[in-house]
Scaffold this motif. Structure first.
Motif, PDB file in Angstrom:
ATOM      1  N   ALA A 126      48.598  50.960  40.470  1.00 57.91           N
ATOM      2  CA  ALA A 126      48.846  49.555  40.142  1.00 57.91           C
ATOM      3  C   ALA A 126      50.054  49.412  39.216  1.00 57.91           C
ATOM      4  CB  ALA A 126      47.602  48.940  39.496  1.00 57.91           C
ATOM      5  N   ARG A 172      44.197  45.405  37.316  1.00 59.24           N
ATOM      6  CA  ARG A 172      44.172  45.391  38.785  1.00 59.24           C
ATOM      7  C   ARG A 172      43.715  46.744  39.332  1.00 59.24           C
ATOM      8  NH1 ARG A 172      48.833  42.300  37.929  1.00 59.24           N
ATOM      9  NH2 ARG A 172      50.241  44.060  38.284  1.00 59.24           N
ATOM     10  N   GLY A 173      43.954  47.792  38.581  1.00 64.59           N
ATOM     11  CA  GLY A 173      43.483  49.110  38.987  1.00 64.59           C
ATOM     12  C   GLY A 173      42.057  49.394  38.567  1.00 64.59           C
TER      13      GLY A 173
END
Length: 216
Positions: free
Chosen positions: A60, A86-87
């Motif tokens: 990400a 987001r990861g």
């Protein structure tokens, strides 16, 4: 005769011998950007969080364009936090975002953004490389071990590098926890690939059981 340790190692490497750098999409070369991305990955992997989440967070950050120390240092703190989120790297995202920014600044100011200059400063002494790596915020002994374990593919002076986590995997499999004996069992397998497979056995009981089952 009982168990065949050579076959256990062969089956383990065949099924689980992917390095974390490869899993994170890092085409490892002895050039600044891949080495920096490996340092970030080692930092993320060294936290008390699953390897899959650390790898996803490294991807990400890369997808957000934060692939070199200049861009990492120049990014807004919230941008780094958002990429880590987001990861799935949420437990340590705020502290890690700060450390990544500080580490990028250190790398830029002290080594011109190029980890090969850190290597030059160590003058081929792996223990010195390990010590210098720990000067990056958030990269302790475990992170330095992860970096060198994977970097041995392109920093041959570090090879063979089977760290404590790799030897822990060997013990879980009932294999000798001696680097020379493990390398002998692995034949022509790259030490970094052997180490990656052993680490996966250390952190995932199912990986170890799978290798033992197939070698039975």
């Amino acid at each position: 005769m009982g168990r065949d340790d050579r076959r256990i190692v062969g089956d383990l490497v065949g099924a689980h011998g992917q390095t974390y750098a490869d899993e994170a999409g890092i085409r490892l070369k002895d050039t600044p950007q891949p080495l920096y991305r490996l340092l970030v990955l080692a930092h993320l992997l060294s936290a008390r969080i699953s390897a899959s989440v650390a790898v996803a967070a490294a991807r990400a950050l890369s997808e957000a364009g934060l692939r070199d120390p200049r861009r990492m240092a120049g990014a807004e703190w919230q941008e780094r936090v958002d990429a880590l989120g987001r990861g799935g790297y949420r437990r340590y995202d705020e502290r890690t975002a700060t450390q990544l920014g500080e580490g990028a600044e250190l790398l830029t100011e002290r080594w011109g953004g190029d980890l090969r200059k850190l290597r030059d400063e160590a003058d081929g002494d792996v223990s010195q490389e390990r010590r210098l790596l720990q000067e990056f915020p958030g990269v302790g002994p475990t992170g330095a071990d992860i970096f060198l374990r994977e970097a041995q593919l392109v920093w041959p002076e570090a090879a063979p590098y089977l760290d404590r986590k790799a030897l822990q995997g060997a013990r879980r499999l009932g294999l000798p926890d001696d680097a020379d004996r493990l390398l002998s069992l692995a034949g022509k397998t790259e030490p970094a690939v052997l180490a990656a497979a052993l680490v996966r056995a250390a952190v995932d009981k199912d990986v170890a059981e799978d290798a033992l089952h197939h070698a039975a």
